[in-house]
Design a protein around this motif. Structure first.
Motif, PDB file in Angstrom:
ATOM      1  N   HIS A   1       0.743  -1.059  -0.148  1.00  0.00           N
ATOM      2  CA  HIS A   1       0.016  -0.117  -0.202  1.00  0.00           C
ATOM      3  C   HIS A   1       0.867   1.413  -0.258  1.00  0.00           C
ATOM      4  O   HIS A   1       1.854   0.776   0.166  1.00  0.00           O
TER       5      HIS A   1
ATOM      6  N   SER B   1      -1.330  -2.959  -5.545  1.00  0.00           N
ATOM      7  CA  SER B   1      -3.148  -3.411  -6.521  1.00  0.00           C
ATOM      8  C   SER B   1      -3.651  -2.467  -7.407  1.00  0.00           C
ATOM      9  O   SER B   1      -3.379  -1.050  -6.990  1.00  0.00           O
ATOM     10  N   LYS B   2      -4.395  -2.164  -8.191  1.00  0.00           N
ATOM     11  CA  LYS B   2      -5.335  -1.499  -8.512  1.00  0.00           C
ATOM     12  C   LYS B   2      -5.362   0.081  -8.458  1.00  0.00           C
ATOM     13  O   LYS B   2      -5.297   1.203  -8.554  1.00  0.00           O
ATOM     14  N   ASP B   3      -6.459   0.037  -7.099  1.00  0.00           N
ATOM     15  CA  ASP B   3      -6.210   1.402  -6.463  1.00  0.00           C
ATOM     16  C   ASP B   3      -5.371   1.631  -5.914  1.00  0.00           C
ATOM     17  O   ASP B   3      -5.171   2.973  -5.237  1.00  0.00           O
TER      18      ASP B   3
ATOM     19  N   ILE C   1     -11.034   4.625  -8.042  1.00  0.00           N
ATOM     20  CA  ILE C   1     -10.735   3.668  -6.441  1.00  0.00           C
ATOM     21  C   ILE C   1     -12.574   2.775  -6.379  1.00  0.00           C
ATOM     22  O   ILE C   1     -13.217   3.025  -6.496  1.00  0.00           O
TER      23      ILE C   1
ATOM     24  N   ASP D   1      -7.853  -7.654  -7.824  1.00  0.00           N
ATOM     25  CA  ASP D   1      -8.457  -8.133  -6.517  1.00  0.00           C
ATOM     26  C   ASP D   1      -8.550  -9.309  -6.808  1.00  0.00           C
ATOM     27  O   ASP D   1      -9.345  -9.997  -7.400  1.00  0.00           O
TER      28      ASP D   1
ATOM     29  N   GLY E   1      -6.761   0.075  -1.603  1.00  0.00           N
ATOM     30  CA  GLY E   1      -6.262  -0.962  -1.904  1.00  0.00           C
ATOM     31  C   GLY E   1      -5.118  -1.951  -1.325  1.00  0.00           C
ATOM     32  O   GLY E   1      -4.348  -2.311  -2.345  1.00  0.00           O
TER      33      GLY E   1
ATOM     34  N   GLU F   1      -7.251  -8.102  -1.477  1.00  0.00           N
ATOM     35  CA  GLU F   1      -7.088  -6.663  -0.506  1.00  0.00           C
ATOM     36  C   GLU F   1      -7.330  -6.923   0.967  1.00  0.00           C
ATOM     37  O   GLU F   1      -8.584  -7.533   1.700  1.00  0.00           O
TER      38      GLU F   1
ATOM     39  N   SER G   1      -3.028  -4.449   0.228  1.00  0.00           N
ATOM     40  CA  SER G   1      -3.671  -5.842  -0.286  1.00  0.00           C
ATOM     41  C   SER G   1      -2.143  -6.778   0.837  1.00  0.00           C
ATOM     42  O   SER G   1      -1.345  -6.344   0.558  1.00  0.00           O
TER      43      SER G   1
END
Length: 471
Positions: free
Chosen positions: A104, A125-127, A306, A153, A178, A171, A180
Motif C-alpha cells: 500500500h 493493487s489497482k486502487d 478507486i 483483487d 487498495g 485486498e 493488499s
C-alpha cells in the motif's frame, strides 16, 4: 543459484513499518515491501534523493542489499564484500530476476520506489496504483522508473518462468485504498500468507474474514502479520477503537455546532475518508477549501479510479463542494493536470468564515495566521484532527499554533492497525505451522495461541523447510 526456496528478512523486525523481505528461488527474488521504518536514520529533514541516494540507504542497512534492485549508477563502486561487512553476513543472496510487491501507499511500505532500477516489475493493487499516481502528481513523492503492474483483487500470477511460484493478491482493510496482502505459493509448495497492514474497525472488516477463509482453504503454513499495536498496555485489555464510519459523523457534528471557521487535517491518501468529509461538508452547507496539492491528490486518485468509491456521491459533488486556495506552502504539483474545481481567494474565505471548512495539512499551518487574524474574529475556530500528520494528538508545534489563536481542538483518530487480540484471533483461525510477527516494536509480546512463533534477525536467510520445522 539456490534450488531450495528461502526467505531473507532485512527490515521490519522491531520497527513500525519498513518491512523488507525477500523470497528467493533460483534466479527469482521477490521483494515485499519497500518502505522506510518510523524512527529510522532518515526523516523529513534527514533525507536523500534518487538515484544516487540509494547508496546512502544501502550503506546504512536501510534497504535490501540487492545490487541490481537500484540504478547501476547508484551502485557503482559498491562491492558484495563491502555489503557483507556492513551487514556482518557471510552471504547476502543475489537474484538476477527481481520483482517487487508494494502492499500500500504509505511511506513505511513504499518510500524506496523512486530508487528502483528502470523496468523492474512492481506489483500492487489497482486502487493502490491510483493512489500512488495521485501521490506523485501531488508532489508528495517522486515517481519510479520501475514498471508498475496493477493487479485486480484476488488475481493470481506466476512469478517464475516455470510457473511454480505463484502470487494471489488479496485486498485487506487498512486506512488507504487498495492495501493488499497475499498468498504466495512457493516452489516447494509451501503457502505463505502475508497480511500487510490491517484492522478490524474499518469499513471493510469483512475482507479480513475473507483473508482468513482463503488462507485456511489454501492451507497456509507460514503466516506473516503486522503487530503495530503490540504494547504492554494493550495485552490484557483490548482497546476500544472508533469505527471508521464514525469519524465523518463526528466531523459533521463539529461543523453544525461551529459558528466560525473549521479546519480539517486528515491524510489525503485515505481517499475514502476524504470522500466522507466531502459529503459531510456538503450536508452541513459549507464549502471545503483545499490547497492545490491536496486537491490534485483527490482528483487524480478518483479520476484513475478507486473501486471502493464506485457510485459514491462525493465523486459528482466534488466540483460543487471543493474550492482551491493558492498557498505559499503547497507542494509542486504536476503542471499538466487541470483541476475542475474553482479557485477561491483568501479574502473570500475570511469574509465569511462560517461558510467554509479549510483542509489544512500540517505543512500549511502558517496559513492559519492569516485566516485567524483577517476578517471577523468574534467566533472561535475549530480544528478537526483525524489521523493527519502529525500522527499524534500531542504535537507541541501544532498546539502552540492552536493556543496562539484560541482554536478549539478536536481529535477523532482511528488508526489503521489491528488490536493485539484481533491478531491472535486471526492467527488462531488460520492455524499456520509458524507465525512471524513484524512491523512492531514489541513483537515478542504477541500471543500466538500456542502456534510456534519465529523472530527473524536482520539479514537472516532461512530455508522454507527449516522455517516449517521451527518450534
Amino acid at each position: 543459484m539456490n534450488d531450495q526456496d528461502q526467505i531473507t528478512f532485512y527490515s521490519g523486525m522491531n520497527t513500525i513499518g519498513g518491512v523488507q523481505i525477500v523470497y528467493g528461488y533460483k534466479e527469482l527474488g521477490f521483494v515485499f515491501d519497500l518502505g522506510l521504518p518510523m524512527g529510522g536514520l532518515f526523516n523529513e529533514y534527514v533525507k536523500t534523493k534518487p538515484p544516487l541516494g540509494a547508496r546512502h540507504y544501502m550503506l546504512t542497512r536501510s534497504t535490501p542489499p540487492l545490487l541490481n534492485l537500484y540504478s547501476p549508477e547508484a551502485m557503482e563502486g559498491l562491492t558484495m564484500e563491502q555489503l557483507q561487512e556492513i551487514w556482518k553476513r557471510q552471504e547476502l543472496p543475489q537474484y538476477p530476476n527481481l520483482k517487487v510487491f508494494i502492499s500500500h501507499i504509505h511511506q513505511d511500505h513504499m518510500a524506496l520506489l523512486p530508487y528502483i532500477a528502470e523496468d523492474t516489475p512492481i506489483y500492487m493493487s489497482k486502487d493502490a496504483y491510483a493512489v500512488y499516481r495521485a501521490v506523485v502528481a501531488s508532489g508528495e513523492y517522486g515517481d519510479t522508473k520501475g514498471r508498475i503492474i496493477p493487479l485486480e483483487d484476488l488475481q493470481e500470477i506466476a512469478l517464475d518462468e516455470e510457473g511454480k511460484v505463484r502470487l494471489t493478491i488479496i485486498e485487506v482493510d487498512h486506512d488507504t485504498p487498495g492495501c493488499s496482502g497475499f498468498i504466495l505459493k512457493t516452489a516447494s509448495g509451501t503457502k505463505i500468507g502475508f497480511t500487510a497492514d490491517w484492522r478490524r474497525h474499518g469499513r471493510h472488516s469483512h475482507r479480513m474474514d475473507r483473508f482468513i477463509e482463503l488462507c485456511r482453504n489454501e492451507g497456509v503454513e507460514v503466516l506473516i502479520t503486522e503487530g503495530t499495536r503490540l504494547r504492554p498496555n494493550t495485552l490484557f485489555r483490548q482497546p476500544e477503537d472508533r469505527l471508521e464510519t464514525d469519524v465523518a459523523v463526528r466531523y459533521r457534528d463539529v461543523i453544525e455546532q461551529a459558528a466560525g471557521l473549521v479546519y480539517v487535517n486528515i491524510l489525503g491518501r485515505n481517499v475514502e475518508r476524504v470522500a466522507d468529509f466531502i459529503l459531510a461538508t456538503k450536508e452541513a452547507g459549507r464549502t471545503l477549501v483545499m490547497d492545490a496539492s491536496t486537491a490534485v491528490l483527490w482528483y487524480e486518485a478518483t479520476r484513475i479510479g478507486i473501486a471502493a468509491l464506485a457510485g459514491n456521491a462525493a465523486l459528482t459533488l466534488a466540483e460543487e463542494v471543493i474550492r482551491v486556495l493558492p498557498t505559499l506552502n503547497s507542494l509542486s504539483v504536476d503542471s499538466s493536470i487541470v483541476l475542475p474545481y474553482k479557485t477561491i481567494s483568501l479574502s473570500e474565505v475570511t469574509a465569511n468564515k462560517a461558510q467554509y471548512c479549510v483542509y489544512l495539512p500540517y505543512n500549511q499551518l502558517p496559513l492559519m495566521a492569516e485566516l485567524e487574524c483577517l476578517g471577523d474574529r468574534s467566533q472561535i475556530s475549530h480544528y478537526v484532527h483525524a489521523d493527519g500528520n502529525p500522527l499524534t494528538a500531542n504535537d507541541e508545534t501544532l498546539h502552540r499554533w492552536l493556543t496562539e489563536f484560541g482554536v478549539q481542538y478536536h481529535y477523532f483518530a482511528t488508526g489503521g492497525h489491528a488490536a493485539p487480540q484481533e491478531i491472535s484471533d486471526l492467527t488462531a483461525r488460520i492455524q499456520p505451522k509458524v507465525v512471524i510477527p513484524l512491523h512492531s516494536v514489541h513483537p515478542t509480546l504477541f500471543d500466538s495461541r500456542s502456534i510456534p512463533r519465529f523472530y527473524p534477525v536482520y539479514g537472516e536467510t532461512v530455508q522454507i523447510d527449516k522455517l516449517l520445522a521451527h518450534k
